[in-house]
Design an enzyme around this catalytic site. Sequence first.
Site, PDB file in Angstrom:
ATOM      1  N   CYS A  77       0.717  -1.290   0.119  1.00 36.74           N
ATOM      2  CA  CYS A  77       0.088   0.139   0.281  1.00 36.74           C
ATOM      3  C   CYS A  77       0.927   1.271   0.035  1.00 36.74           C
ATOM      4  O   CYS A  77       1.329   1.387  -0.533  1.00 36.74           O
ATOM      5  CB  CYS A  77      -0.811   0.173   1.492  1.00 36.74           C
ATOM      6  N   HIS A 179      -3.698  -4.136  -0.723  1.00 34.58           N
ATOM      7  CA  HIS A 179      -3.641  -4.678   0.380  1.00 34.58           C
ATOM      8  C   HIS A 179      -3.875  -6.476   0.669  1.00 34.58           C
ATOM      9  O   HIS A 179      -4.893  -7.037   0.299  1.00 34.58           O
ATOM     10  CB  HIS A 179      -4.738  -4.433   1.845  1.00 34.58           C
ATOM     11  N   GLU A 181      -3.044  -8.961   2.246  1.00 39.18           N
ATOM     12  CA  GLU A 181      -3.748  -9.339   4.059  1.00 39.18           C
ATOM     13  C   GLU A 181      -4.947  -9.195   3.831  1.00 39.18           C
ATOM     14  O   GLU A 181      -6.044 -10.524   4.711  1.00 39.18           O
ATOM     15  CB  GLU A 181      -2.552  -8.238   4.916  1.00 39.18           C
TER      16      GLU A 181
END
Length: 199
Positions: A77, A179, A181
Amino acid sequence: MNVTLIGYGSGNVASVRFALERLGARVRITDDPADVAEAERIILPGVGAAGYAMQRLQALDLIEPLRRFPRPLLGVCLGQQLLFDASAEDRGADLLGLIPGRVEAILPAPSRPSPHMGWSRLTIRRDDPLLDGVKDGDWAYFVHGFVCPDGPATLAAADYGAPVPAMVNSANRWGCQFHPERSAVLGARILKNFLELPA
């Protein structure tokens, strides 16, 4: 699989750590320059403003160790944006200077809001080990109001009224504007590929 996560007060450290541990990685969180220099591989997360993030890295004496780091490094990011030369955010901020170009405010199509928040499809521009098992049209989760320059470093892009460089690479440095994750199967695959890069 060992990975060092930079904990400098401007990152989504907990969620990235949990995603890596789910993949079986041994995660070390640090703000120590000596740990950075010795790491097997590094992830530089980031949430918030570029200027503040660079101030934190400077205060912790992490800028030069990151610039000199010779093994795999992944910016996530804001961490991707920090790899570039400069940002228009915060009335202008010098960044790490690892990839040429200036980060600018995103200019979406009139029907799309800024910041870019939510799921977008990826278009793969060129082959790369981090994209092993990733297909054109796979979905990734974005939250950002500034965008990296679209150039030779772009590995994959998203369309948000204008191209959004979603993944970049130069030498041993990679970035994900989205992102991983939070990007379900796609994100887990990319993180796994990063963990398997030769150190």
